[in-house]
Write a protein that holds these residues in place. Structure first.
Motif, PDB file in Angstrom:
ATOM      1  N   CYS A 168       4.782 -57.775 -10.053  1.00  0.00           N
ATOM      2  CA  CYS A 168       5.670 -59.499 -10.200  1.00  0.00           C
ATOM      3  C   CYS A 168       5.121 -59.824 -10.568  1.00  0.00           C
ATOM      4  CB  CYS A 168       5.948 -59.139  -8.044  1.00  0.00           C
ATOM      5  SG  CYS A 168       7.158 -57.979  -8.044  1.00  0.00           S
ATOM      6  N   CYS A 169       3.577 -60.166  -9.724  1.00  0.00           N
ATOM      7  CA  CYS A 169       2.634 -61.522 -10.569  1.00  0.00           C
ATOM      8  C   CYS A 169       2.680 -61.563 -12.191  1.00  0.00           C
ATOM      9  CB  CYS A 169       1.319 -61.003 -10.203  1.00  0.00           C
ATOM     10  SG  CYS A 169       1.345 -61.851  -7.843  1.00  0.00           S
TER      11      CYS A 169
ATOM     12  N   SER B 256       3.784 -64.110 -14.053  1.00  0.00           N
ATOM     13  CA  SER B 256       3.333 -65.166 -14.819  1.00  0.00           C
ATOM     14  C   SER B 256       3.580 -65.232 -16.346  1.00  0.00           C
ATOM     15  CB  SER B 256       1.592 -64.257 -14.960  1.00  0.00           C
ATOM     16  OG  SER B 256       1.325 -64.194 -14.023  1.00  0.00           O
TER      17      SER B 256
ATOM     18  N   GLY C  58       7.700 -70.489  -4.073  1.00  0.00           N
ATOM     19  CA  GLY C  58       6.208 -69.049  -4.084  1.00  0.00           C
ATOM     20  C   GLY C  58       6.084 -69.796  -2.573  1.00  0.00           C
TER      21      GLY C  58
END
Ligand code: ZN
Ligand code: ZN
Length: 496
Positions: A34-35, A39, A105
């Motif tokens: 996911c990160c 990104s 976030g």
């Protein structure tokens, strides 16, 4: 047929447990993936798509095209001074984009971090939200009075609407009881247009049965010692338990559903105090209490206050403690995806053409990937967020939405009309959900603010329609669905 239904149900549960494993046991891999995707998306947006949203003045673009740091530094001030308004617009849009990213976030983090609110553990220690001990009475009454004030205000407004526009008279005969109760709240000294509510009025409703907490016991949860079950009750319920136990020490059930005045001795007592006055009975194992709107989550294996659904993507339930952040996360993420889709299509067109690629820091594939992901996800999320906001406006959780559909059909068959006791009117319900509005400490603008705002309710006391004795209209208490008939975790599309 019964066997088939059971088989289908079992396979659903397997899918669910698989999703739970993905976010739980395989957590690090899932989070890493996911990160990486997030990104890539953010990098692509700011390096290739953002320029479509907020183009720089040509002189500044030309300056950056020189690729010479000395030229850029020397020429930037004069170039900005040449186009001040264009630059202000550019920075405003940049700030807005960063704010959206931060809000996504923050709300995701809070939805994961904040406890969803279990019956025995309560909400969170962060606000000093004590369930018992010194100061607990103040804590409880804060929630209880907020619910009372909201209910009174909603009843007044319902009455004002009724008398204000006779033409919009409703054919629903059941409303009469509610309106007469609302009429009782409009005593001679109270102006209909006033939002101020006297303490005496609050006291009268608080002592009445309109907002009384209805509690059952959960037989799916693990049994707990009696002292623990009683210590988590609101003081007014524990007072009844105590007075009954002093009269007849060995009762079959430990929960009573009758309004009574709060005994002074019960205020501010600690779990140790409860244990002491229970004496030999204290360690008896009993099913834990299960207040109204609470449902048992089979994955977390506990009861969650104002249960909405179990969300594998959060690896926990959505309940009274984190529902606000969950919904705002969906809203912000769909806004973010919409921005990417609207600003990115020009870049995507360039990426699929045979023209030379003009963005040196972004691989040609990235905009395609980002655009496709945001278009699909954004659409699905926007639909789900809109649906969630709609049912919040109706005063329902995901579970209650399916239950109420059943109740509506049930009462229709009986020739009655169903009325949801938690539905105080669309805007009232939204204001309560996000804890903003007339009786909240938080202004309406805090809906945009990425900071912690506690729920308006403790999960036990809720604002309700007046004159309905705290129960739905058109359905008998024994007809109400419990977790034994319906498996709750299947109720939400996100849970599958
Ligand atoms: Zn339970
Ligand atoms: Zn759960």
């Amino acid at each position: 047929m019964r066997f088939l239904a059971q088989a289908v149900h079992r396979s659903f549960r397997k899918v669910e447990h698989c999703a739970d494993w993905m976010t739980g046991a395989a957590g690090p891999i899932f989070v890493l993936l996911c990160c990486a995707l997030v990104s890539i998306g953010m990098w692509t947006f700011f390096t290739s798509m953002f320029i479509n949203l907020a183009p720089l003045p040509p002189s500044i673009q030309h300056l950056f095209n020189t690729h010479s740091p000395a030229h850029i530094i020397l020429g930037l001030t004069s170039a900005i001074a040449e186009h001040p308004w264009q630059m202000i617009r550019w920075f405003t849009i940049l700030f807005a984009c960063f704010f959206i990213v931060y809000s996504i976030g923050y709300h995701y983090y809070m939805a994961v971090k904040e406890p969803s609110g279990s019956v025995l553990e309560g909400l969170s220690e962060a606000l000093g939200e004590r369930r018992n001990g010194p100061g607990s009475e103040l804590w409880w009454s804060r929630y209880r009075r907020r619910a009372v004030r909201e209910s009174i205000l909603a009843a007044r407004q319902a009455k004002r609407r009724k008398f204000g526009s006779q033409s919009s008279r409703t054919s629903n005969g059941d409303l009469n009881g509610r309106n007469s109760a609302a009429h009782g709240l409009l005593n001679d000294n109270t102006s209909i247009s006033s939002n101020s509510i006297s303490d005496a009025e609050v006291q009268r409703v608080e002592d009445g049965e309109d907002l009384w907490v209805h509690v059952k016991m959960c037989h799916k949860c693990q049994r707990v010692p009696l002292w623990k079950a009683l210590a988590c009750l609101p003081p007014e319920l524990r007072a009844i338990e105590r007075s009954l136990r002093s009269k007849r020490p060995l009762s079959a059930s430990y929960l009573v559903d009758e309004p009574e005045l709060l005994d002074d001795a019960t205020r501010g007592e600690s779990a140790e105090d409860v244990r002491r006055w229970l004496g030999a009975e204290a360690e008896n194992l009993v099913p834990p209490p299960k207040p109204e709107r609470t449902h048992h989550c089979s994955i977390c294996d506990t009861c969650i206050l104002k249960f909405d659904h179990h969300c594998p993507w959060l690896n926990q339930c959505v309940g009274i403690g984190n529902e606000r952040y969950f919904v705002l996360f969906m809203v912000w993420l769909s806004i973010g995806c919409t921005v990417v889709v609207f600003s990115g299509w020009k870049t995507v067109r360039k990426a699929v053409s045979f023209d030379p690629w003009e963005f040196p820091y972004t691989p040609r594939l990235f905009p395609l990937l980002t655009f496709a992901l945001c278009a699909i996800m954004g659409f699905a999320l926007a639909v789900m967020a809109a649906w969630q906001l709609l049912i919040i406006g109706w005063g329902e959780t995901s579970v209650e939405n399916s239950d109420n559909t059943h109740y509506r059909e049930l009462s229709k068959r009986k020739g009655l009309s169903f009325s949801n006791v938690y539905d105080l009117g669309f805007m009232h319900n939204l204001a309560l959900y996000f804890n903003i509005g007339p009786f909240s400490h938080h202004s309406i603008f805090t809906i945009l603010a990425p900071w912690r705002i506690e729920p308006y309710s403790d999960g036990w006391h809720f604002a309700k329609k007046m004159g309905m004795s705290g129960r739905h209209e058109g359905v008998n208490p024994e007809e109400e669905l419990t977790d034994d008939e319906v498996e709750r975790d299947d109720a939400h599309p996100l849970a599958k």
